[in-house]
Design an enzyme around this catalytic site. Sequence first.
Site, PDB file in Angstrom:
ATOM      1  N   ASN A 234       0.829  -1.213   0.000  1.00 23.46           N
ATOM      2  CA  ASN A 234       0.000   0.000   0.000  1.00 23.46           C
ATOM      3  C   ASN A 234       0.861   1.260   0.000  1.00 23.46           C
ATOM      4  O   ASN A 234       0.549   2.245  -0.681  1.00 23.46           O
ATOM      5  CB  ASN A 234      -0.937   0.012   1.217  1.00 23.46           C
ATOM      6  CG  ASN A 234      -2.289  -0.594   0.882  1.00 23.46           C
ATOM      7  OD1 ASN A 234      -2.477  -1.156  -0.181  1.00 23.46           O
ATOM      8  ND2 ASN A 234      -3.237  -0.483   1.788  1.00 23.46           N
TER       9      ASN A 234
ATOM     10  N   CYS B  42      -7.840   3.346   3.183  1.00 19.61           N
ATOM     11  CA  CYS B  42      -6.621   2.549   3.429  1.00 19.61           C
ATOM     12  C   CYS B  42      -5.308   3.306   3.276  1.00 19.61           C
ATOM     13  O   CYS B  42      -4.518   3.352   4.215  1.00 19.61           O
ATOM     14  CB  CYS B  42      -6.624   1.335   2.503  1.00 19.61           C
ATOM     15  SG  CYS B  42      -7.925   0.178   2.922  1.00 19.61           S
TER      16      CYS B  42
HETATM   17  N1  NAD Z   1     -11.792  -1.268   2.585  1.00 18.12           N
HETATM   18  C1  NAD Z   1     -10.844  -1.872   1.899  1.00 18.12           C
HETATM   19  O1  NAD Z   1     -10.749  -1.738   0.678  1.00 18.12           O
HETATM   20  C2  NAD Z   1      -9.829  -2.747   2.591  1.00 18.12           C
HETATM   21  C3  NAD Z   1      -9.012  -3.588   1.819  1.00 18.12           C
HETATM   22  C4  NAD Z   1      -8.061  -4.387   2.451  1.00 18.12           C
HETATM   23  C5  NAD Z   1      -7.935  -4.357   3.839  1.00 18.12           C
HETATM   24  N2  NAD Z   1      -8.742  -3.531   4.563  1.00 18.12           N
HETATM   25  C6  NAD Z   1      -8.605  -3.571   6.020  1.00 18.12           C
HETATM   26  O2  NAD Z   1      -9.671  -4.392   6.531  1.00 18.12           O
HETATM   27  C7  NAD Z   1     -10.148  -3.891   7.777  1.00 18.12           C
HETATM   28  C8  NAD Z   1     -11.646  -3.593   7.681  1.00 18.12           C
HETATM   29  O3  NAD Z   1     -11.839  -2.590   6.708  1.00 18.12           O
HETATM   30  P1  NAD Z   1     -13.283  -2.308   6.083  1.00 18.12           P
HETATM   31  O4  NAD Z   1     -13.089  -1.233   5.067  1.00 18.12           O
HETATM   32  O5  NAD Z   1     -13.920  -3.595   5.693  1.00 18.12           O
HETATM   33  O6  NAD Z   1     -14.026  -1.703   7.360  1.00 18.12           O
HETATM   34  P2  NAD Z   1     -15.573  -1.289   7.492  1.00 18.12           P
HETATM   35  O7  NAD Z   1     -15.606  -0.129   8.383  1.00 18.12           O
HETATM   36  O8  NAD Z   1     -16.201  -1.221   6.145  1.00 18.12           O
HETATM   37  O9  NAD Z   1     -16.216  -2.558   8.226  1.00 18.12           O
HETATM   38  C9  NAD Z   1     -15.871  -2.966   9.503  1.00 18.12           C
HETATM   39  C10 NAD Z   1     -17.066  -3.676  10.148  1.00 18.12           C
HETATM   40  O10 NAD Z   1     -16.638  -4.221  11.405  1.00 18.12           O
HETATM   41  C11 NAD Z   1     -17.697  -4.063  12.321  1.00 18.12           C
HETATM   42  N3  NAD Z   1     -17.163  -4.159  13.690  1.00 18.12           N
HETATM   43  C12 NAD Z   1     -16.444  -3.243  14.376  1.00 18.12           C
HETATM   44  N4  NAD Z   1     -16.122  -3.744  15.601  1.00 18.12           N
HETATM   45  C13 NAD Z   1     -16.657  -4.983  15.678  1.00 18.12           C
HETATM   46  C14 NAD Z   1     -16.681  -5.991  16.686  1.00 18.12           C
HETATM   47  N5  NAD Z   1     -16.079  -5.812  17.851  1.00 18.12           N
HETATM   48  N6  NAD Z   1     -17.357  -7.136  16.426  1.00 18.12           N
HETATM   49  C15 NAD Z   1     -17.970  -7.334  15.240  1.00 18.12           C
HETATM   50  N7  NAD Z   1     -17.974  -6.419  14.249  1.00 18.12           N
HETATM   51  C16 NAD Z   1     -17.326  -5.262  14.460  1.00 18.12           C
HETATM   52  C17 NAD Z   1     -18.295  -2.705  11.984  1.00 18.12           C
HETATM   53  O11 NAD Z   1     -19.603  -2.556  12.503  1.00 18.12           O
HETATM   54  C18 NAD Z   1     -18.250  -2.749  10.452  1.00 18.12           C
HETATM   55  O12 NAD Z   1     -19.437  -3.303   9.914  1.00 18.12           O
HETATM   56  C19 NAD Z   1      -9.281  -2.671   8.088  1.00 18.12           C
HETATM   57  O13 NAD Z   1      -8.176  -3.097   8.869  1.00 18.12           O
HETATM   58  C20 NAD Z   1      -8.777  -2.237   6.714  1.00 18.12           C
HETATM   59  O14 NAD Z   1      -7.545  -1.568   6.768  1.00 18.12           O
HETATM   60  C21 NAD Z   1      -9.692  -2.739   3.975  1.00 18.12           C
HETATM   61  O1  UPG Z   2      -3.677   6.194 -10.947  1.00 19.57           O
HETATM   62  C1  UPG Z   2      -4.269   6.402  -9.866  1.00 19.57           C
HETATM   63  C2  UPG Z   2      -4.773   5.375  -9.044  1.00 19.57           C
HETATM   64  C3  UPG Z   2      -5.390   5.710  -7.841  1.00 19.57           C
HETATM   65  N1  UPG Z   2      -5.499   7.011  -7.465  1.00 19.57           N
HETATM   66  C4  UPG Z   2      -6.119   7.361  -6.172  1.00 19.57           C
HETATM   67  O2  UPG Z   2      -5.537   6.556  -5.156  1.00 19.57           O
HETATM   68  C5  UPG Z   2      -6.460   6.311  -4.115  1.00 19.57           C
HETATM   69  C6  UPG Z   2      -6.539   4.836  -3.806  1.00 19.57           C
HETATM   70  O3  UPG Z   2      -7.084   4.148  -4.900  1.00 19.57           O
HETATM   71  P1  UPG Z   2      -7.233   2.541  -4.869  1.00 19.57           P
HETATM   72  O4  UPG Z   2      -5.931   1.952  -4.509  1.00 19.57           O
HETATM   73  O5  UPG Z   2      -7.868   2.111  -6.119  1.00 19.57           O
HETATM   74  O6  UPG Z   2      -8.262   2.434  -3.656  1.00 19.57           O
HETATM   75  P2  UPG Z   2      -8.556   1.430  -2.484  1.00 19.57           P
HETATM   76  O7  UPG Z   2      -9.845   0.748  -2.781  1.00 19.57           O
HETATM   77  O8  UPG Z   2      -8.421   2.213  -1.237  1.00 19.57           O
HETATM   78  O9  UPG Z   2      -7.428   0.268  -2.541  1.00 19.57           O
HETATM   79  C7  UPG Z   2      -6.151   0.368  -1.912  1.00 19.57           C
HETATM   80  O10 UPG Z   2      -6.251   0.092  -0.528  1.00 19.57           O
HETATM   81  C8  UPG Z   2      -6.826  -1.205  -0.228  1.00 19.57           C
HETATM   82  C9  UPG Z   2      -6.963  -1.305   1.277  1.00 19.57           C
HETATM   83  O11 UPG Z   2      -5.771  -1.618   1.912  1.00 19.57           O
HETATM   84  C10 UPG Z   2      -5.906  -2.289  -0.802  1.00 19.57           C
HETATM   85  O12 UPG Z   2      -6.431  -3.575  -0.491  1.00 19.57           O
HETATM   86  C11 UPG Z   2      -5.781  -2.092  -2.308  1.00 19.57           C
HETATM   87  O13 UPG Z   2      -4.898  -3.074  -2.852  1.00 19.57           O
HETATM   88  C12 UPG Z   2      -5.247  -0.680  -2.570  1.00 19.57           C
HETATM   89  O14 UPG Z   2      -5.183  -0.447  -3.987  1.00 19.57           O
HETATM   90  C13 UPG Z   2      -7.789   6.908  -4.592  1.00 19.57           C
HETATM   91  O15 UPG Z   2      -7.963   8.179  -3.989  1.00 19.57           O
HETATM   92  C14 UPG Z   2      -7.598   7.055  -6.099  1.00 19.57           C
HETATM   93  O16 UPG Z   2      -8.348   8.086  -6.674  1.00 19.57           O
HETATM   94  C15 UPG Z   2      -5.007   8.026  -8.274  1.00 19.57           C
HETATM   95  O17 UPG Z   2      -5.103   9.221  -7.936  1.00 19.57           O
HETATM   96  N2  UPG Z   2      -4.412   7.703  -9.455  1.00 19.57           N
END
Ligand code: NAD
Ligand code: UPG
Length: 426
Positions: A203, A255
């Site tokens: 990331n 993230c």
């Molecule tokens: N959003 C993404 O794209 C993404 C991608 C990869 C990793 N992550 C990581 O995954 C984790 C979760 O992210 P997210 O975006 O899915 O979060 P989110 O806020 O969308 O969802 C989290 C959920 O957990 C629930 N929750 C909180 N405390 C709880 C508890 N004690 N018991 C049961 N449920 C509980 C909340 O009510 C919520 O529904 C974070 O660490 C994030 O960094 C997120």
């Molecule tokens: O060419 C680009 C690509 C992305 N962005 C910006 O970068 C940010 C992040 O974009 P993206 O990575 O697509 O969003 P996420 O869904 O937050 O995904 C990132 O964060 C996640 C949570 O950790 C990871 O799982 C993914 O692999 C990682 O790409 C956003 O504001 C985008 O607009 C740009 O400005 N230019």
Amino acid sequence: MQRKIAVVGTGYVGLTTGACLAALGHHVVCADIDSAKVDRLRQGHVDILEPGLDELVTKGLAAGNLEFVLGASNAVSPDTEVLFLCVPTPMGADGAADLRAVESVLAEVGDLLPPGCAVATKSTVPVGTAERLRHMVNVPIVANPEFLREGTAVDDFLHPDRIVVGSADREAAQRVGDLYAKLQAPTLVLDAASAEMVKYAANCFLAVKLSYVNAIAQLCDRVGADVREVTEGMGLDPRIGRSFLKPGPGWGGSCLPKDTNALLHVAEQAGLDFGLLRSAIEQNERQQEDVVARIRTACDGTIRGARIGLLGLAFKAGTNDLRDSPAIRIADALVAEGAEITAHDPAITGELPGMRLVDDPYEAVKGAIAVVVLTEWPEFRTLDWTRVAELMDGFTVVDTRDLLDGNDLGKAGLRWTAIGRPSGSG
Ligand SMILES: NC(=O)c1ccc[n+]([C@@H]2O[C@H](COP(=O)([O-])OP(=O)(O)OC[C@H]3O[C@@H](n4cnc5c(N)ncnc54)[C@H](O)[C@@H]3O)[C@@H](O)[C@H]2O)c1
Ligand SMILES: O=c1ccn([C@@H]2O[C@H](COP(=O)(O)OP(=O)(O)O[C@H]3O[C@H](CO)[C@@H](O)[C@H](O)[C@H]3O)[C@@H](O)[C@H]2O)c(=O)[nH]1
């Protein structure tokens, strides 16, 4: 072979994980602490915008291999084989990841997990977390970072570039890795610290890449080069690659901002001055300030009292997530300077502080001295720009995503500016 899975947290990661693992044939029980959300999910209602997720939830419910329960402890049974932690790990006041939700779930389920079960952390957690928290449960902890992107979560989950699993107990790591066998993705079985580090390293690399390209765009503006052509030339080098080369109003989302700060904090704790990463974060702040400065210029030097129309509020197209959205930060900065903001985002309805949110893009541009594109929603490309020009009070469009066709704007008599690209006018 069907495995019995518990998933705690039903947000972007948890719900996608639960629904996709059910689609792969496992039996999945998903838990959340939000009772209203659990009720809605039981009815098949998905709150987040993720293509394909509703369908998978509906299918899993109908097939009976996807269930939703209130509270982590209710997701655990004597035959649970893997419990996935998918709860938030937000940024704490000092920049470090706040692990309270992870710890509270482990405290809740610690004594309930049957022998032979494993806890898999999909939440993004700092290096050392699996080791530090292993005393909270009597089963192995496996770091299993998730790499899905919002807006393409289901597709990313089902077609991963790689599966990473890491644990002091390699056999437990392999068992978690085996859950994804049908996906036929390269699977790395590592130690826990390395698996945890892969997630932050990836990331933060993406964030550094974006800050670099945003700085190059700024430089293109100053020296008369066109960043669209420059990034095309860079991206053809396979060592650089074409993706993540698009300048914008700064990187955001739930993230990248928190993970860069968390890794910086880990580095500080470990006695490493990670200046490169700090610079990337600072460049991102400057990028947002630069956009505000461009808007100020478009408003003839003063934002106070200016009507500004914003197109796009989500942190990127394809999602309705506003967490750490650069668009919201920019809107807040404009409001603080006394602008009157009307905004439209195709995925966002309701009310937001400091601005008037409207369902119609033409309503957003009405009476505006400047219009600013902040999210790259494709539908903005095909707006009737002649109509936009007639509705506006000024004639400048600031396209922070380099989304629009300058010819269309020029024909409508509008002036436009994009970061790192020659400006144009009709
Ligand atoms: N959003 C993404 O794209 C993404 C991608 C990869 C990793 N992550 C990581 O995954 C984790 C979760 O992210 P997210 O975006 O899915 O979060 P989110 O806020 O969308 O969802 C989290 C959920 O957990 C629930 N929750 C909180 N405390 C709880 C508890 N004690 N018991 C049961 N449920 C509980 C909340 O009510 C919520 O529904 C974070 O660490 C994030 O960094 C997120
Ligand atoms: O060419 C680009 C690509 C992305 N962005 C910006 O970068 C940010 C992040 O974009 P993206 O990575 O697509 O969003 P996420 O869904 O937050 O995904 C990132 O964060 C996640 C949570 O950790 C990871 O799982 C993914 O692999 C990682 O790409 C956003 O504001 C985008 O607009 C740009 O400005 N230019």
